[in-house]
Scaffold this motif. Structure first.
Motif, PDB file in Angstrom:
ATOM      1  N   TYR A 147      -1.628  -5.784  -6.526  1.00  0.00           N
ATOM      2  CA  TYR A 147      -2.376  -4.727  -5.871  1.00  0.00           C
ATOM      3  C   TYR A 147      -1.503  -3.903  -4.925  1.00  0.00           C
ATOM      4  O   TYR A 147      -0.728  -4.462  -4.149  1.00  0.00           O
ATOM      5  CB  TYR A 147      -3.508  -5.306  -5.021  1.00  0.00           C
ATOM      6  N   ALA A 148      -1.698  -2.597  -4.965  1.00  0.00           N
ATOM      7  CA  ALA A 148      -1.247  -1.785  -3.848  1.00  0.00           C
ATOM      8  C   ALA A 148      -2.209  -2.039  -2.689  1.00  0.00           C
ATOM      9  O   ALA A 148      -3.363  -2.434  -2.902  1.00  0.00           O
ATOM     10  CB  ALA A 148      -1.244  -0.312  -4.234  1.00  0.00           C
ATOM     11  N   SER A 160       4.606  -2.851   5.441  1.00  0.00           N
ATOM     12  CA  SER A 160       5.448  -3.727   4.625  1.00  0.00           C
ATOM     13  C   SER A 160       4.583  -4.839   4.054  1.00  0.00           C
ATOM     14  O   SER A 160       3.433  -5.002   4.454  1.00  0.00           O
ATOM     15  CB  SER A 160       6.592  -4.308   5.460  1.00  0.00           C
ATOM     16  N   ARG A 161       5.141  -5.591   3.137  1.00  0.00           N
ATOM     17  CA  ARG A 161       4.378  -6.702   2.553  1.00  0.00           C
ATOM     18  C   ARG A 161       5.310  -7.847   2.197  1.00  0.00           C
ATOM     19  O   ARG A 161       6.512  -7.647   1.951  1.00  0.00           O
ATOM     20  CB  ARG A 161       3.599  -6.245   1.334  1.00  0.00           C
ATOM     21  N   ASP A 162       4.723  -9.032   2.163  1.00  0.00           N
ATOM     22  CA  ASP A 162       5.425 -10.235   1.741  1.00  0.00           C
ATOM     23  C   ASP A 162       4.557 -10.876   0.661  1.00  0.00           C
ATOM     24  O   ASP A 162       3.575 -11.558   0.976  1.00  0.00           O
ATOM     25  CB  ASP A 162       5.614 -11.174   2.941  1.00  0.00           C
ATOM     26  N   ASN A 163       4.901 -10.639  -0.587  1.00  0.00           N
ATOM     27  CA  ASN A 163       4.067 -11.141  -1.678  1.00  0.00           C
ATOM     28  C   ASN A 163       4.090 -12.660  -1.771  1.00  0.00           C
ATOM     29  O   ASN A 163       3.137 -13.266  -2.253  1.00  0.00           O
ATOM     30  CB  ASN A 163       4.496 -10.517  -3.002  1.00  0.00           C
ATOM     31  N   ILE A 199       1.091   0.952   0.591  1.00  0.00           N
ATOM     32  CA  ILE A 199       2.306   0.407  -0.004  1.00  0.00           C
ATOM     33  C   ILE A 199       1.995  -0.037  -1.434  1.00  0.00           C
ATOM     34  O   ILE A 199       0.903  -0.525  -1.712  1.00  0.00           O
ATOM     35  CB  ILE A 199       2.829  -0.767   0.856  1.00  0.00           C
ATOM     36  N   ASN A 200       2.964   0.151  -2.338  1.00  0.00           N
ATOM     37  CA  ASN A 200       2.708  -0.264  -3.725  1.00  0.00           C
ATOM     38  C   ASN A 200       2.812  -1.774  -3.869  1.00  0.00           C
ATOM     39  O   ASN A 200       3.154  -2.494  -2.925  1.00  0.00           O
ATOM     40  CB  ASN A 200       3.626   0.481  -4.690  1.00  0.00           C
ATOM     41  N   GLN A 201       2.499  -2.264  -5.052  1.00  0.00           N
ATOM     42  CA  GLN A 201       2.406  -3.716  -5.228  1.00  0.00           C
ATOM     43  C   GLN A 201       3.755  -4.401  -5.105  1.00  0.00           C
ATOM     44  O   GLN A 201       3.806  -5.604  -4.835  1.00  0.00           O
ATOM     45  CB  GLN A 201       1.758  -4.052  -6.580  1.00  0.00           C
ATOM     46  N   TYR A 202       4.825  -3.661  -5.300  1.00  0.00           N
ATOM     47  CA  TYR A 202       6.163  -4.261  -5.231  1.00  0.00           C
ATOM     48  C   TYR A 202       6.779  -4.180  -3.844  1.00  0.00           C
ATOM     49  O   TYR A 202       7.785  -4.834  -3.572  1.00  0.00           O
ATOM     50  CB  TYR A 202       7.094  -3.558  -6.211  1.00  0.00           C
ATOM     51  N   GLY A 203       6.205  -3.371  -2.997  1.00  0.00           N
ATOM     52  CA  GLY A 203       6.780  -3.152  -1.676  1.00  0.00           C
ATOM     53  C   GLY A 203       7.894  -2.127  -1.674  1.00  0.00           C
ATOM     54  O   GLY A 203       8.585  -1.979  -0.666  1.00  0.00           O
ATOM     55  N   THR A 204       8.068  -1.417  -2.761  1.00  0.00           N
ATOM     56  CA  THR A 204       9.170  -0.457  -2.888  1.00  0.00           C
ATOM     57  C   THR A 204       8.766   0.980  -2.631  1.00  0.00           C
ATOM     58  O   THR A 204       9.623   1.861  -2.567  1.00  0.00           O
ATOM     59  CB  THR A 204       9.769  -0.547  -4.305  1.00  0.00           C
ATOM     60  N   GLY A 205       7.481   1.208  -2.486  1.00  0.00           N
ATOM     61  CA  GLY A 205       7.009   2.562  -2.241  1.00  0.00           C
ATOM     62  C   GLY A 205       5.956   2.569  -1.156  1.00  0.00           C
ATOM     63  O   GLY A 205       5.079   1.693  -1.116  1.00  0.00           O
ATOM     64  N   THR A 206       6.042   3.537  -0.251  1.00  0.00           N
ATOM     65  CA  THR A 206       5.084   3.650   0.847  1.00  0.00           C
ATOM     66  C   THR A 206       4.755   5.118   1.097  1.00  0.00           C
ATOM     67  O   THR A 206       5.535   6.010   0.731  1.00  0.00           O
ATOM     68  CB  THR A 206       5.630   3.055   2.151  1.00  0.00           C
ATOM     69  N   TYR A 207       3.620   5.359   1.743  1.00  0.00           N
ATOM     70  CA  TYR A 207       3.306   6.699   2.216  1.00  0.00           C
ATOM     71  C   TYR A 207       2.394   6.561   3.424  1.00  0.00           C
ATOM     72  O   TYR A 207       1.722   5.534   3.594  1.00  0.00           O
ATOM     73  CB  TYR A 207       2.698   7.598   1.149  1.00  0.00           C
TER      74      TYR A 207
END
Length: 123
Positions: free
Chosen positions: A32-33, A71-74, A51-59
Motif C-alpha cells: 500500500y501507498a 518515510s516508512r519501514d515496511n 509515500i509509495n509502497q516502496y518508500g521511493t516516492g513521496t509528495y
C-alpha cells in the motif's frame, strides 16, 4: 482489512520538532501507498504527505514541503511523519490512511483511517 494506529502527538513549542508514527496491522502493508492528513479545529481535513509502497516516492502539500518528511519501514509495518520548524498553525489532529490512488491529495482516495493523534504547537 487494515488497522492503523497513530502515535507520537503532543505539545511542542513553535520552531520545535515532532515525529509521528503510524503502525499498521496485516501482512500486506508493503503493498500500500500511505498518506498523512490533518484536521485543525473548525477546519476540513487536509492532505499533508504521501509515500509509495516502496518508500521511493513521496509528495507533500505545498505548505509542508521542506518542513515535513514522510518515510516508512515496511519491515516494521510503520509509516512516519517527521515535522520540523513547527508553527502554531500546524496544530491539528493528524491521521494516517491507506492511499488507494498514488498521486492523489483527495480524501476520497484514502481509506482505513486511523483514530488520529493530536499535535499542539504552542508556547
Amino acid at each position: 482489512q487494515v488497522q492503523l494506529v497513530e502515535s507520537g502527538g503532543g505539545l511542542v513549542q513553535p520552531g520545535g520538532s515532532q515525529r509521528l508514527s503510524c503502525a499498521a496491522s496485516g501482512r500486506t502493508f508493503s503493498s500500500y501507498a500511505m498518506g498523512w492528513f490533518r484536521q485543525a479545529p473548525g477546519k476540513e481535513r487536509e492532505f499533508v504527505a504521501a509515500i509509495n509502497q516502496y518508500g521511493t516516492g513521496t509528495y507533500y502539500a505545498d505548505s509542508m514541503k521542506g518542513r515535513f518528511t514522510i518515510s516508512r519501514d515496511n519491515a516494521k509495518n510503520t509509516v512516519h511523519l517527521q515535522m520540523n520548524s513547527l508553527k502554531p498553525e500546524d496544530t491539528a489532529v493528524y491521521y494516517c490512511a491507506v492511499n488507494r490512488l498514488y498521486g492523489s491529495r483527495s480524501e476520497g482516495d484514502y481509506n482505513y483511517w486511523g483514530q488520529g493523534t493530536q499535535v499542539t504547537v504552542s508556547s
